[in-house]
Design a protein around this motif. Structure first.
Motif, PDB file in Angstrom:
ATOM      1  N   GLY B 100      73.381  48.811  53.810  1.00 39.00           N
ATOM      2  CA  GLY B 100      73.344  50.263  53.909  1.00 39.00           C
ATOM      3  C   GLY B 100      72.338  50.893  52.958  1.00 39.00           C
ATOM      4  O   GLY B 100      71.480  51.671  53.361  1.00 39.00           O
ATOM      5  N   ASP B 101      72.411  50.522  51.685  1.00 38.02           N
ATOM      6  CA  ASP B 101      71.574  51.138  50.669  1.00 38.02           C
ATOM      7  C   ASP B 101      70.193  50.501  50.574  1.00 38.02           C
ATOM      8  O   ASP B 101      69.394  50.868  49.720  1.00 38.02           O
ATOM      9  N   ASP B 102      69.936  49.569  51.453  1.00 41.42           N
ATOM     10  CA  ASP B 102      68.726  48.761  51.404  1.00 41.42           C
ATOM     11  C   ASP B 102      67.434  49.571  51.262  1.00 41.42           C
ATOM     12  O   ASP B 102      66.618  49.317  50.374  1.00 41.42           O
ATOM     13  N   ALA B 103      67.303  50.591  52.094  1.00 45.57           N
ATOM     14  CA  ALA B 103      66.089  51.407  52.043  1.00 45.57           C
ATOM     15  C   ALA B 103      65.978  52.151  50.714  1.00 45.57           C
ATOM     16  O   ALA B 103      64.888  52.311  50.160  1.00 45.57           O
ATOM     17  N   ALA B 104      67.112  52.578  50.201  1.00 42.87           N
ATOM     18  CA  ALA B 104      67.119  53.348  48.962  1.00 42.87           C
ATOM     19  C   ALA B 104      66.543  52.556  47.793  1.00 42.87           C
ATOM     20  O   ALA B 104      65.732  53.067  47.013  1.00 42.87           O
ATOM     21  N   VAL B 105      66.945  51.286  47.696  1.00 43.74           N
ATOM     22  CA  VAL B 105      66.462  50.458  46.596  1.00 43.74           C
ATOM     23  C   VAL B 105      64.965  50.217  46.718  1.00 43.74           C
ATOM     24  O   VAL B 105      64.212  50.319  45.760  1.00 43.74           O
ATOM     25  N   ARG B 106      64.522  49.914  47.939  1.00 45.00           N
ATOM     26  CA  ARG B 106      63.113  49.727  48.185  1.00 45.00           C
ATOM     27  C   ARG B 106      62.325  50.957  47.734  1.00 45.00           C
ATOM     28  O   ARG B 106      61.355  50.872  46.996  1.00 45.00           O
ATOM     29  N   ALA B 107      62.789  52.114  48.188  1.00 43.99           N
ATOM     30  CA  ALA B 107      62.125  53.368  47.872  1.00 43.99           C
ATOM     31  C   ALA B 107      62.093  53.584  46.365  1.00 43.99           C
ATOM     32  O   ALA B 107      61.067  53.997  45.808  1.00 43.99           O
ATOM     33  N   SER B 108      63.201  53.301  45.726  1.00 42.92           N
ATOM     34  CA  SER B 108      63.284  53.523  44.296  1.00 42.92           C
ATOM     35  C   SER B 108      62.275  52.645  43.556  1.00 42.92           C
ATOM     36  O   SER B 108      61.693  53.041  42.543  1.00 42.92           O
ATOM     37  N   MET B 109      62.026  51.435  44.073  1.00 46.11           N
ATOM     38  CA  MET B 109      61.023  50.558  43.487  1.00 46.11           C
ATOM     39  C   MET B 109      59.631  51.201  43.557  1.00 46.11           C
ATOM     40  O   MET B 109      58.910  51.263  42.561  1.00 46.11           O
ATOM     41  N   ALA B 110      59.269  51.660  44.747  1.00 46.10           N
ATOM     42  CA  ALA B 110      57.965  52.274  44.944  1.00 46.10           C
ATOM     43  C   ALA B 110      57.802  53.493  44.036  1.00 46.10           C
ATOM     44  O   ALA B 110      56.748  53.726  43.448  1.00 46.10           O
ATOM     45  N   LEU B 111      58.883  54.238  43.914  1.00 41.91           N
ATOM     46  CA  LEU B 111      58.841  55.431  43.070  1.00 41.91           C
ATOM     47  C   LEU B 111      58.619  55.063  41.614  1.00 41.91           C
ATOM     48  O   LEU B 111      57.770  55.650  40.929  1.00 41.91           O
ATOM     49  N   VAL B 112      59.363  54.067  41.143  1.00 40.65           N
ATOM     50  CA  VAL B 112      59.254  53.689  39.735  1.00 40.65           C
ATOM     51  C   VAL B 112      57.834  53.264  39.382  1.00 40.65           C
ATOM     52  O   VAL B 112      57.308  53.618  38.334  1.00 40.65           O
ATOM     53  N   THR B 113      57.180  52.536  40.293  1.00 39.36           N
ATOM     54  CA  THR B 113      55.802  52.139  39.999  1.00 39.36           C
ATOM     55  C   THR B 113      54.908  53.371  39.856  1.00 39.36           C
ATOM     56  O   THR B 113      53.964  53.379  39.078  1.00 39.36           O
ATOM     57  N   GLN B 114      55.216  54.409  40.612  1.00 39.64           N
ATOM     58  CA  GLN B 114      54.469  55.659  40.462  1.00 39.64           C
ATOM     59  C   GLN B 114      54.717  56.272  39.092  1.00 39.64           C
ATOM     60  O   GLN B 114      53.795  56.688  38.394  1.00 39.64           O
ATOM     61  N   LEU B 115      55.982  56.324  38.730  1.00 39.10           N
ATOM     62  CA  LEU B 115      56.353  56.971  37.476  1.00 39.10           C
ATOM     63  C   LEU B 115      55.766  56.224  36.279  1.00 39.10           C
ATOM     64  O   LEU B 115      55.434  56.833  35.266  1.00 39.10           O
ATOM     65  N   MET B 116      55.630  54.910  36.429  1.00 34.65           N
ATOM     66  CA  MET B 116      55.173  54.088  35.312  1.00 34.65           C
ATOM     67  C   MET B 116      53.774  54.462  34.842  1.00 34.65           C
ATOM     68  O   MET B 116      53.359  54.047  33.761  1.00 34.65           O
ATOM     69  N   THR B 117      53.037  55.214  35.637  1.00 38.22           N
ATOM     70  CA  THR B 117      51.693  55.596  35.206  1.00 38.22           C
ATOM     71  C   THR B 117      51.763  56.505  33.982  1.00 38.22           C
ATOM     72  O   THR B 117      50.790  56.606  33.241  1.00 38.22           O
ATOM     73  N   LEU B 118      52.887  57.157  33.791  1.00 35.81           N
ATOM     74  CA  LEU B 118      53.073  57.966  32.587  1.00 35.81           C
ATOM     75  C   LEU B 118      53.509  57.032  31.454  1.00 35.81           C
ATOM     76  O   LEU B 118      54.551  56.384  31.552  1.00 35.81           O
TER      77      LEU B 118
END
Lengths: 193, 193
Positions: B100-118
């Motif tokens: 069920g939450d599968d997409a959410a975790v994937r998305a959260s990964m992609a997001l974190v890599t974005q945030l890591m630029t800060l």
DNA sequence: CGAACTGTACCGGCTGGTCGGTACAGTTCC
DNA sequence: GGAACTGTACCGACCAGCCGGTACAGTTCG
């Protein structure tokens, strides 16, 4: 001022790609072109002469990195190894990388995540990953063992992204055992619940 | 126009964080504040009312995501499970995530890599990863088995970043076997070369 | 009334891309 | 041989647009 030193245009191009890799990795995708050019010992105008636009530079850089990774796999292929799983073993070795190149692979991971923000690059990477996955699937290993080895390889190489320590004794032993497992895939079956 | 709907300030704050997550994931860290605000049904002024600056918003978002991942692990902890490796099992389940939450975790990964630029976020993530690594190390499993399971978990959860297919039958079986392995860690010793 | 906004106007800095030069190595032609 | 010309490889100044942040006056709801 034309060619300043005894540097061929090809060398300049290479220097620009290397500079882009360094600067983007350190300061993110939105590093100014000026900084990249300066880092390569060239002016922004000079950069634009070689790469029509920033997107062009970034795409070229992405292609370069993807090719470098593929080259790493090719180099890790053992020519005397003809057993099933030889490509998987090369992938494993290239992903974890022998101590010397260790930092390079880590860095390349961080860089690629930066590049992926460009949709065109994401598509490029996706296609490349698909191609690689297909090649690995045809490597002659049972799907279950392949899934384990690839997951572990990806995990070991992406761990440094989150700042975790890498290349510990446990990791080295893990690499050895995974390689061993690809040569005796039936061993994995003994772990069935 | 003041409070438009029956929405509390807390709801607006949440909506802004959610909008930031969506917009940043889709368009990168450099998405304009205006777009984020609009996506949350708020004006840019309204956003600034809740978050003093963009960095403030991004940092808060990063904390939010990190907390969400930790919450995922906590939720995956089996209260009836008291054997060594219970945290590792939770980490494994949370990383791979139930269908069920599968997409959410994937998305959260992609997001974190974005945030890591800060850089501030990178430091935050690093500290969090260190804390987690320490907790896992104290989970009672042999270091070798822990290294394998964590690497495989990281690999499975980060694979979608490169566009690879996820949640295949092989992956599901892999999850089961890894869980089994944490309960019988000695089995891994049989694979010694 | 005051908290929670909206909307507009504006400033200042940064950045990608353009463009007119410039230096120089070859090549052509007499 | 050398003058005229050409193409390559670059420089550096400039511009237009975008974006974060500020300021502020007005508005709505509890």
């Amino acid at each position: 001022m034309g060619r300043t030193a005894g540097r061929s245009p090809q060398d300049t191009r290479r220097a620009l790609l290397d500079a882009a890799a360094d600067v983007v990795r350190a300061r993110g995708i939105h590093a100014p072109l000026d900084d990249i050019a300066r880092f390569a010992g060239v002016s922004k105008g000079g950069l634009i002469y070689h790469f029509a636009s920033k997107d062009d530079l970034i795409l070229e850089l992405a292609r370069d990195q993807l090719a470098a990774f593929q080259a790493g796999i090719d180099a890790a292929l053992d020519p005397t190894d003809t057993a099933p799983g030889r490509l998987t073993r090369a992938y494993l070795r290239a992903s974890v990388a022998p101590a010397g190149d260790d930092a390079a692979v880590r860095a390349s991971m961080a860089l690629v995540t930066q590049l992926m923000t460009l949709p065109a690059v994401a598509e490029l990477a996706r296609a490349d990953a698909e191609r690689l996955a297909a090649a690995l699937a045809a490597d002659g290993l049972p799907a279950d063992v392949l899934a384990l080895v690839v997951a572990a390889a990806d995990g070991m190489s992406s761990a440094p992204l989150w700042g975790a320590p890498t290349h510990t004794p446990a990791h080295r032993r893990l690499l050895e055992r995974l390689l061993h497992l690809t040569r005796h895939p039936h061993l994995w079956e003994t772990l069935t619940p």
